[in-house]
Design an enzyme around this catalytic site. Structure first.
Site, PDB file in Angstrom:
ATOM      1  N   LYS A 100      -7.389 -10.168 -20.113  1.00  0.00           N
ATOM      2  CA  LYS A 100      -7.838 -10.752 -21.458  1.00  0.00           C
ATOM      3  C   LYS A 100      -7.795 -12.226 -21.492  1.00  0.00           C
ATOM      4  O   LYS A 100      -8.458 -12.828 -21.844  1.00  0.00           O
ATOM      5  CB  LYS A 100      -7.420  -9.744 -22.568  1.00  0.00           C
ATOM      6  N   GLU A 158       4.712 -10.731  -6.834  1.00  0.00           N
ATOM      7  CA  GLU A 158       3.554 -10.912  -7.757  1.00  0.00           C
ATOM      8  C   GLU A 158       4.062 -10.285  -8.999  1.00  0.00           C
ATOM      9  O   GLU A 158       3.400 -10.577 -10.144  1.00  0.00           O
ATOM     10  CB  GLU A 158       2.273 -10.414  -7.132  1.00  0.00           C
ATOM     11  N   GLY A 199       0.844  -1.018   0.102  1.00  0.00           N
ATOM     12  CA  GLY A 199       0.108   0.045  -0.146  1.00  0.00           C
ATOM     13  C   GLY A 199       1.057   1.253   0.062  1.00  0.00           C
ATOM     14  O   GLY A 199       2.040   1.334   0.295  1.00  0.00           O
ATOM     15  N   CYS A 245       5.174  -6.114   1.558  1.00  0.00           N
ATOM     16  CA  CYS A 245       5.472  -4.444   2.002  1.00  0.00           C
ATOM     17  C   CYS A 245       4.865  -4.012   2.835  1.00  0.00           C
ATOM     18  O   CYS A 245       5.057  -4.294   4.243  1.00  0.00           O
ATOM     19  CB  CYS A 245       5.354  -3.974   0.511  1.00  0.00           C
ATOM     20  N   TYR A 246       4.065  -3.247   2.665  1.00  0.00           N
ATOM     21  CA  TYR A 246       3.056  -2.414   3.979  1.00  0.00           C
ATOM     22  C   TYR A 246       2.533  -3.765   4.827  1.00  0.00           C
ATOM     23  O   TYR A 246       2.606  -3.711   6.031  1.00  0.00           O
ATOM     24  CB  TYR A 246       2.003  -1.826   2.925  1.00  0.00           C
ATOM     25  N   SER A 269     -19.855  -6.124 -29.446  1.00  0.00           N
ATOM     26  CA  SER A 269     -19.116  -5.766 -30.427  1.00  0.00           C
ATOM     27  C   SER A 269     -18.639  -6.806 -31.078  1.00  0.00           C
ATOM     28  O   SER A 269     -18.106  -6.499 -32.441  1.00  0.00           O
ATOM     29  CB  SER A 269     -17.697  -4.995 -29.751  1.00  0.00           C
ATOM     30  N   GLY A 270     -18.742  -7.862 -30.757  1.00  0.00           N
ATOM     31  CA  GLY A 270     -18.284  -9.152 -31.600  1.00  0.00           C
ATOM     32  C   GLY A 270     -16.924  -9.491 -31.175  1.00  0.00           C
ATOM     33  O   GLY A 270     -16.327 -10.432 -31.699  1.00  0.00           O
ATOM     34  N   GLY A 271     -16.066  -8.650 -30.235  1.00  0.00           N
ATOM     35  CA  GLY A 271     -14.801  -8.684 -29.945  1.00  0.00           C
ATOM     36  C   GLY A 271     -14.760  -9.969 -29.002  1.00  0.00           C
ATOM     37  O   GLY A 271     -15.950 -10.530 -28.509  1.00  0.00           O
ATOM     38  N   VAL A 272     -13.551 -10.252 -28.255  1.00  0.00           N
ATOM     39  CA  VAL A 272     -13.462 -11.515 -27.584  1.00  0.00           C
ATOM     40  C   VAL A 272     -14.291 -11.234 -26.314  1.00  0.00           C
ATOM     41  O   VAL A 272     -15.196 -12.027 -25.728  1.00  0.00           O
ATOM     42  CB  VAL A 272     -12.166 -11.767 -27.053  1.00  0.00           C
ATOM     43  N   ASP A 273     -14.080 -10.130 -25.423  1.00  0.00           N
ATOM     44  CA  ASP A 273     -14.697  -9.645 -24.107  1.00  0.00           C
ATOM     45  C   ASP A 273     -16.151  -9.825 -24.447  1.00  0.00           C
ATOM     46  O   ASP A 273     -16.895 -10.459 -23.516  1.00  0.00           O
ATOM     47  CB  ASP A 273     -14.275  -8.522 -23.569  1.00  0.00           C
ATOM     48  N   SER A 274     -16.966  -9.078 -25.249  1.00  0.00           N
ATOM     49  CA  SER A 274     -18.359  -9.061 -25.422  1.00  0.00           C
ATOM     50  C   SER A 274     -18.785 -10.223 -25.841  1.00  0.00           C
ATOM     51  O   SER A 274     -19.851 -10.544 -25.261  1.00  0.00           O
ATOM     52  CB  SER A 274     -18.666  -7.672 -26.059  1.00  0.00           C
ATOM     53  N   SER A 275     -18.242 -10.884 -26.522  1.00  0.00           N
ATOM     54  CA  SER A 275     -18.722 -12.405 -27.073  1.00  0.00           C
ATOM     55  C   SER A 275     -18.959 -13.375 -26.062  1.00  0.00           C
ATOM     56  O   SER A 275     -19.974 -13.981 -25.731  1.00  0.00           O
ATOM     57  CB  SER A 275     -18.151 -12.836 -28.414  1.00  0.00           C
ATOM     58  N   HIS A 323       7.907  -7.544  -3.963  1.00  0.00           N
ATOM     59  CA  HIS A 323       6.673  -7.950  -4.618  1.00  0.00           C
ATOM     60  C   HIS A 323       6.832  -8.965  -5.312  1.00  0.00           C
ATOM     61  O   HIS A 323       7.435  -9.042  -6.478  1.00  0.00           O
ATOM     62  CB  HIS A 323       6.051  -7.119  -5.351  1.00  0.00           C
TER      63      HIS A 323
END
Ligand code: XMP
Length: 513
Positions: free
Chosen positions: A369, A172, A56, A83-84, A224-230, A170
């Site tokens: 993604k 990660e 943080g 860390c924090y 939109s037909g893209g990956v995320d919205s499909s 970190h």
């Protein structure tokens, strides 16, 4: 079946908290990000198997520094502070935290002081990413130093009889060598968790949440037909069926035959109740004569809102708007409202929900993604959709430099289609993050047959990237480039010269406008 392993990440405001969650998901363990106000009682009630205290921006000695319920330290569960988080542990167990001289930012070597299962199988020194102003000055009683930094500051501490430990760096982030192995040691060798969290679980969980939130109400979603919205359309359809109507807007700025392909796949083949609305005339007349990139983006965003308003009037009973927002979009929109510069106003349907009193549903707002792609795979969505390159909301509008006209859209669609189909047939499509053609407002002289030509130039752009935030131009095969160039000049009327964009991001951006 064994109980689901569950990790809570208490978020003290680090920019990397979501990355910790992501790493844990990658290891097939369920994790949730929770606020510092959770109590030890909450931890018990929720059957949490291990706790991670995030980093943080504060110092634990600041007046309003966030703290968690200290009773959590008395629970018999493994705790890792980062860390924090490490400083909170140290303070609770009686150390002083030092905040002046040895601020460490960036990469540092971390050296082993004492063997511990946290570093099992890892040969120290390793390169680790530091980002802190405080470090632990005196070691709390019953703790031992496992590793130190280049500056001889404690880099890892652990309680000598309990499963409580912390890292000053970190694990990660990608810049920390073997960071993933350190987290794995914590999860599997120390906390003894089971790998039982998969895309399948995510889907079930998301379906339940959507059902509970929506009840019998109706949901509009922008497809939109893209990956995320499909992927989202398929997921929501699984949850609430026809209560969700995916709306596909033809803005006239799509790729060649794109609207037919999207409708054919999602409506005809997958059976989703997709509605197609053609507002291309509105978009193109609003863009008439406009050449400034930011103005184009604003007009397109505004036309989307207008189109959605019209569509929602056709569905007055709709209460929710579903969006395929990803975690990187959340970060971008945050920085847009913060002190940083607006590089490009990203188009989305933001602004809409308030205006139309729709409540938002964003099932993917904590995902990246590639994770959405995995979920799509689990939902058996066609690879052709899942591996599609990203496509910007304003579409070809930001790839036609200068004025946008029907004719220039046609020229760009044809050229782009040639480039993309050549990438597919050479097998290179899936090796690059994104590829497309840009139409320039520049004419050059050429010769075809015995005729002089004076036509437009187009640029082909192909980049490699892991998240779109930084990118490098793709080293495409020269033969492929040559074929693309020949075909465009020969087959697309209106273009007589092709150039290849070899600019990385930064300093360039991926799109040209
Ligand atoms: P830039 O051009 O900023 O693009 O380097 C980074 C990534 O974002 C995409 N992009 C957009 N996506 N709405 C979107 O949904 C937008 O307005 C937009 N502008 C750029 C771009 O295609 C690339 O993948």
């Amino acid at each position: 079946m064994s109980l689901l392993s569950k990790v809570w990440i208490i978020d003290f405001g680090s920019q990397y908290t979501q990355l910790i969650a992501r790493r844990i998901r990658e290891m097939a363990v369920f994790s949730e990000i929770v606020l510092p106000n959770v109590t030890a009682e909450d931890v018990k009630k929720n059957n949490v198997s291990a706790v991670i205290l995030s980093g943080g921006p504060s110092s634990v000695y600041e007046d309003n520094a966030p703290v968690s319920d200290e009773n959590i330290f008395e629970l018999d569960i493994p705790i890792l502070g980062i860390c924090y988080g490490l400083q909170l542990i140290s303070r609770y167990f009686g150390s002083r935290v030092h905040s002046e001289n040895h601020r460490e930012y960036g990469s540092s070597q971390v050296f082993l002081e004492k063997n511990h299962i946290l570093f099992d199988g890892i040969n120290l020194p390793i390169k680790a990413w530091m980002s802190h102003g405080d470090h632990v000055d005196s070691i709390p009683e019953n703790f031992e130093v496992l590793a130190i930094s280049e500056n001889k500051a404690p880099a890892a501490l652990a309680h000598n009889s309990r499963n409580i430990m912390g890292l000053q760096f970190h694990p990660e982030v990608q810049h920390t060598d073997r960071g993933k192995d350190i987290l794995e040691n914590f999860l599997f060798k120390i906390a003894k968790l089971e790998k039982n969290w998969t895309s399948h679980h995510f889907i079930n969980e998301a379906i339940n949440r959507i059902k509970q939130t929506v009840g019998r109400d109706k949901v509009l979603m922008a497809l939109s037909g893209g990956v995320d919205s499909s992927v989202m359309a398929v997921l929501i359809n699984k949850a609430i069926g026809d209560q969700c109507v995916p709306v596909f807007i033809d803005n006239g700025l799509l790729r060649k035959n794109e609207h037919n392909k999207v409708i054919d796949l999602l409506k005809n083949k997958m059976g989703l109740p997709v509605e197609k609305h053609d507002y291309s005339d509105d978009f193109l007349s609003a863009l008439k004569g406009v050449t400034d990139p930011e103005q184009k983006r604003k007009i397109i965003g505004h036309e989307f809102i207008k189109a959605f308003e019209k569509i929602s009037k056709m569905h007055p009973d709709f209460k929710y708007l579903a969006q395929g927002t990803l975690y990187p979009d959340v970060i971008e929109s945050r920085s847009v409202s913060g002190p940083s510069h607006v590089i490009k106003s990203h188009h989305n349907v933001g602004g809409l929900p308030e205006k139309m009193k729709l409540k938002l549903i964003e099932p993917f707002d904590s995902l990246f993604k590639d994770e959405v792609r995995k979920i799509g795979k689990e939902l058996e969505i066609n690879d052709h959709v899942l591996k599609r390159h990203p496509f910007p909301g304003p579409g070809l509008g930001v790839r036609i430099l200068g004025e946008i006209t029907q004719e220039r859209i046609r020229v760009l669609q044809d050229a782009d289609d040639i480039f993309i189909s050549e990438l597919y047939s050479s097998g290179a499509y899936n090796d690059v993050w994104q590829a497309f053609v840009v139409l320039l407002p520049v004419k050059t002289v050429g010769v075809m047959g015995d005729q002089r030509t004076y036509e437009d130039v187009c640029a082909i752009r192909s980049v490699n990237s892991s998240d779109g935030m930084t990118a490098d131009w793709s080293r495409l095969d020269f033969e492929l480039l040559s074929r693309v160039s020949n075909r465009i000049v020969n087959e697309v009327r209106g273009i007589n010269r092709v150039v290849y964009d070899i600019t990385s991001k930064p300093p360039g951006t991926i799109e040209w406008e």
